[in-house]
Design an enzyme around this catalytic site. Structure first.
Site, mmCIF file in Angstrom:
data_model
loop_
_atom_site.group_PDB
_atom_site.id
_atom_site.type_symbol
_atom_site.label_atom_id
_atom_site.label_comp_id
_atom_site.label_asym_id
_atom_site.label_seq_id
_atom_site.Cartn_x
_atom_site.Cartn_y
_atom_site.Cartn_z
ATOM 1 C CG ASN A 102 -1.493 -1.298 1.545
ATOM 2 O OD1 ASN A 102 -2.216 -1.829 0.718
ATOM 3 N ND2 ASN A 102 -1.191 -1.873 2.702
ATOM 4 C CD GLU A 147 5.315 -6.504 -0.102
ATOM 5 O OE1 GLU A 147 4.610 -5.825 -0.882
ATOM 6 O OE2 GLU A 147 5.366 -7.750 -0.162
HETATM 7 N N1 TRP Z 1 0.959 -7.511 -3.498
HETATM 8 C C1 TRP Z 1 1.380 -8.378 -2.429
HETATM 9 C C2 TRP Z 1 2.827 -8.709 -2.741
HETATM 10 O O1 TRP Z 1 3.675 -7.930 -2.538
HETATM 11 C C3 TRP Z 1 0.541 -9.624 -2.381
HETATM 12 C C4 TRP Z 1 -0.590 -9.644 -1.419
HETATM 13 C C5 TRP Z 1 -0.560 -9.287 -0.129
HETATM 14 C C6 TRP Z 1 -1.890 -10.158 -1.641
HETATM 15 N N2 TRP Z 1 -1.775 -9.552 0.450
HETATM 16 C C7 TRP Z 1 -2.601 -10.068 -0.445
HETATM 17 C C8 TRP Z 1 -2.534 -10.683 -2.738
HETATM 18 C C9 TRP Z 1 -3.921 -10.528 -0.303
HETATM 19 C C10 TRP Z 1 -3.857 -11.134 -2.612
HETATM 20 C C11 TRP Z 1 -4.536 -11.031 -1.418
HETATM 21 O O2 TRP Z 1 3.169 -9.687 -3.286
HETATM 22 ZN ZN ZN Z 2 4.598 -8.245 -4.662
#
Ligand code: TRP
Ligand code: ZN
Length: 889
Positions: A269, A302
């Site tokens: 985020n 991240e």
């Molecule tokens: N975007 C996250 C990553 O860095 C992945 C992720 C975190 C995610 N929480 C989630 C995907 C919940 C689906 C649902 O990889």
């Molecule tokens: Zn990721």
């Protein structure tokens, strides 16, 4: 859902949104039994179709109020379904106000706004924002967010959201509020909110242009002393992204929050990363070395998303690997630079070949860019992440570091602030380098692991060495016919004294000792001239393409590579192949008389490795100790299963144990010599050297215990009692619990009991305690797991606990999970049925091992299908579980 089955969505149906949301203002009122959300959206029509209605996504929301340009809309003038709110006859530009009521306290799915213990937090990727308010919840709608959070001041002193804090104040009844503004446009999946009683570790970072960034890691008070490692990792990552990609952080503040209940590892985020506490918190007493390293990698991952994902985001979820494949490639290069490059490569490839290859061979196989899905949560896969990273790595090897950097600069510059596709990414790479990637795109569009079969012939008289290379790709659910891949094959020819100079016949110029051949056809032939001795080919060096290599190496060939090749990955791989050959020949001979033996080449190889280890520790050699530890270890049961077309569960298990015991007995003294030399390490550090020493020591310990000798168990018990770090403590306990020897049996339950007593207040340590019992290969494990499900420290609503106990058992305990009786399958299907409604994402993930039934014998197949059938029969299956079950039956 029996009558109305969930439908698939297809990439080919992509349509740009009819409306944009330029501004989003969110006001949250958090209470103890519900939360009210007031959303004020500035909306503009994007399409020439003036009739197009506004259709917003929304799930599990209670709609309290809706207005267009301050005029309330009555229920007769909008259409509500369980997934949408549609309003017709809206103007071209207008302000929409929408008030919804939600129940974070009852949200066990951990998507949207939910409570983790006493803390409110959110998880919006991929489609969780629609559980907070009605919205165009798709990544190609980018908006500027302002968020005001109001909550009880004593219970929730800390109120966080994305961007910069712009105002705060007190309101009536002991409540307070904070307002945050994010100056960067973002899709809803990057929205985040946190409210809780948290403390923070604070630091600063000065960027390359001299801006000072405030860095804050928020945790519950008890964990305040476990944030240092994550903070150091974050600063390393920020420096690395500046140096290697020229990318600077953009906001004035970067925050990380640790939460215990989280479906995945962590979430990027904007300006407010939310982490599974297992991926942030670390201390030497409670955290193993592999966790220290994965925390560093995940913090970096991240953080790197701030550019690869946030500033440039995905147009739609079919492009998920645009951000994930690229970001995994980035974090893997970062880890390589922080530690040993070869070690990192071996770890990544070992994981890919064991688990991604299995995914690619199963019923859920899909391309890195899937063409369709029912539930996007099911596509956060090893294929999208790890194979996606391998595909980016191939682009990097085809271009070289410099041109790749030009390509990434162009990509970030061209698409900053936009939502784009994988094709846009590759186009930037092509435009910056002048290279043609059209055939290369097959890596994104075709599923399945390519097979490359190579045959060689040496013509002594002509001094020629000829290689014939054939590629093919097995059928996968999306297609039976595959086009050839464009793949880099890094190659050397290893002579008696190492790689020889390469000269492709008919080509001028002096050759190097390594070349990269670009395969593009189903079959290609290469002739090398001036080859004065019969060489052994070293193929796909450093694993230059994610393929299964089929070359008929003799044990002597493998010995040559182990001894003389200059590629560390290939040397490790050759030693593993040698072990595989030994284990497989023992498997074939199991049950025969005389009892099967281990071939002498494996014994010789192990003997050499042990000597190198001892010499290196003594300062007489300079090998990488971590590589020696990995080379010494036998391939896992999971890997051995993956490479069998039809898995023999019992024989795989027993043959591997037998080979290990043979090595253990044969070289007992040398394992002991290594162990004793390393047992005295006192100062704890998490640099690669220290980690390697512990890893080698504990590898030696596991061989000692495998010998079955009582002395070894005694040694292990001493290590358990005296350990001053979790790596040593857990290694000792695991060896004792997993051992089948009499002397281990005698102390097991006491050891487990006292470990529990000692760590009962450290939930992350207890997860390891659950996991090591779940992976115990000895009989009786399932009964123990069933008992542990009732343990006070177990919590079915906590994904980490489920992954430890249920996931550990079904993914990392093949001999017990695949018990002939089918009891393991029945147990797992019960858990999935239990979780189907509570937490569909986790339920669907836990289902994976049951979907691989085709690789087992008839009786197991029947039992596995029966278990799947029971799940399929459940009324109101979640989309997540429905998709996996229906695709695998
Ligand atoms: N975007 C996250 C990553 O860095 C992945 C992720 C975190 C995610 N929480 C989630 C995907 C919940 C689906 C649902 O990889
Ligand atoms: Zn990721």
């Amino acid at each position: 859902m029996k009558d109305a089955q969930p439908a698939a969505i297809h990439l080919k149906d992509y349509k740009a949104p009819d409306f944009s949301i330029t501004r989003t203002r969110l006001e949250f009122e958090l209470f103890e039994t519900y939360a009210d959300v007031r959303a004020t959206l500035t909306i503009q029509r994007q399409t020439s179709d003036k009739e197009a209605a506004l259709v917003l996504d929304g799930q599990e929301l209670e709609l309290l109020f809706v207005s267009v340009d301050d005029a309330e809309i009555q229920a007769t003038n909008y259409q509500l379904t369980d997934a949408t709110l549609a309003i017709s006859n809206v103007p071209d530009r207008f302000k929409l106000v929408c008030v919804t009521r939600i129940k974070p306290q009852e949200n066990t799915s951990l998507e949207g706004l939910y409570k983790s213990h006493k803390m409110f937090c959110t998880q919006c990727e991929a489609e969780g924002f629609r559980k907070i308010t009605y919205y165009l919840d798709r990544p190609d709608v980018l908006s500027e967010f302002t968020t005001r959070i109001t909550a009880d001041k004593s219970k929730y002193p800390v109120l966080l959201s994305n961007g910069n804090k712009i105002a705060e104040g007190n309101s009536e009844e002991g409540r307070h509020w904070v307002e945050w503004q994010d100056p960067f446009k973002k899709p809803s999946y990057l929205f985040a909110l946190v409210a809780g009683d948290l403390v923070s570790l604070d630091d600063t970072f000065t960027t390359m242009s001299g801006r000072e960034i405030s860095l804050r890691i928020f945790v519950e008070e008890k964990d305040h002393n476990k944030c240092d490692h994550a903070m150091i990792s974050l600063k390393k990552a920020m420096t690395w992204d500046e140096q290697v990609y020229g990318r600077e952080y953009d906001l004035d503040i970067f925050m990380i929050v640790a939460v215990d209940d989280f479906n995945m590892g962590a979430m990027e985020n904007k300006g407010l990363n939310i982490f599974n506490s297992s991926c942030v918190l670390a201390s030497k007493e409670t955290t193993t070395d592999d966790s220290f390293q994965s925390i560093e990698a995940i913090v970096a991952h991240e953080y790197f998303h701030n550019w690869s994902g946030n500033r440039v985001t995905c147009r739609d979820w079919f492009q998920l690997s645009l951000k994930e494949g690229f970001t995994v490639f980035r974090d893997s290069e970062f880890s390589s630079d922080m530690g040993s490059r070869t070690v990192k490569r071996v770890e990544d490839v070992n994981m890919l070949r064991t688990h991604q290859f299995a995914e690619d061979a199963g019923p859920m196989a899909h391309p890195v860019q899937p063409a369709s899905f029912i539930e996007i949560s099911n596509f956060y896969t090893l294929t999208v992440y790890e194979k996606g990273a391998e595909v980016v790595r191939m682009i990097h090897s085809l271009l070289g570091a410099e041109a790749f950097r030009k390509g990434s600069d162009l990509y970030f510059e061209r698409h900053d602030g936009a939502a784009v596709t994988i094709d846009d990414f590759v186009r930037a790479m092509a435009d910056a380098s002048g290279r043609d990637f059209s055939q290369f795109m097959n890596w994104y569009r075709q599923a399945g692991t390519p097979r490359v079969s190579i045959s060689a012939s040496y013509r002594e008289k002509e001094n020629e060495f000829e290689l014939t290379v054939k590629q093919s790709c097995p059928a996968t659910p999306e297609s039976n016919v595959k086009k050839p891949f464009h793949m880099p094959m890094a190659l050397a020819l290893v002579g008696e004294r190492g790689p020889i100079e390469l000269q492709l016949k008919g080509q001028l110029g002096k050759g190097n000792n390594e070349c990269v051949l670009e395969l593009t056809e189903n079959e290609q032939t290469y002739i090398f001239s001036g080859v004065k001795e019969r060489p052994v080919p070293s193929l796909f060096r450093n694993f230059s393409a994610p393929v299964k290599i089929n070359y008929n190496y003799s044990l002597e060939d493998l010995q040559r590579i182990i001894a003389k090749d200059t590629d560390g990955f290939c040397r490790w791989d050759a030693s593993q192949q040698m072990a595989v050959k030994s284990i497989f020949s023992v498997m074939d001979a199991l049950g025969n008389e005389p009892s099967p033996t281990v071939n002498s080449q494996l014994l010789d190889a192990q003997s050499d490795i042990l000597q190198q280890a001892i010499d290196t520790i003594d300062g007489k050699d300079t090998q990488d100790l971590q590589m020696l530890a990995y080379t010494m270890a036998l391939p896992s049961e999971e890997y051995l299963s993956e490479i069998q077309s039809s898995i023999d569960v019992e024989k795989t298990h027993h043959a591997r144990i037998r080979v290990k015991r043979k090595l253990a007995i044969q070289f007992y003294d040398r394992y002991l010599a290594i162990y004793e030399r390393l047992a005295c390490d006192e100062i704890f550090s998490t640099d690669a050297q220290s980690i390697a020493r512990r890893s080698l020591k504990n590898t030696a310990l596991s061989y000692l215990v495998a010998s079955g000798k009582a002395d070894a168990v005694e040694l292990c018990n001493r290590q358990l009692q005296n350990a001053t770090n979790m790596t040593d403590e857990l290694a000792a306990l695991t060896n004792i619990v997993h051992s089948s020897s009499k002397s281990a049996e005698l102390i097991k339950s006491d050891c487990l009991q006292s470990f529990y007593k000692k760590w009962q207040h450290e939930t992350l340590v207890l997860n390891r305690w659950f996991a090591l019992q779940a992976t115990n290969p000895n009989p009786g494990t399932l009964e123990q797991i069933q008992a542990l499900m009732g343990h006070a420290a177990f919590d079915i609503n906590n994904p980490n606990k489920l992954r430890a106990l249920v996931g550990g058992f079904s993914n990392r305990n093949p001999s017990c999970f695949h018990d002939r009786s089918g009891s393991g399958y029945a147990f797992l299907s019960d858990r999935i049925i239990e979780l189907n409604q509570k937490n569909p994402q986790i339920a669907a993930r836990l289902l994976t091992p049951l979907t691989r039934w085709k690789k087992y014998d008839e009786q197991r197949q029947e039992n596995m299908k029966k278990a799947l059938g029971r799940i399929q029969a459940v009324p109101a299956l979640s989309k997540d579980v429905y998709e996996v079950v229906s695709k695998s039956l």
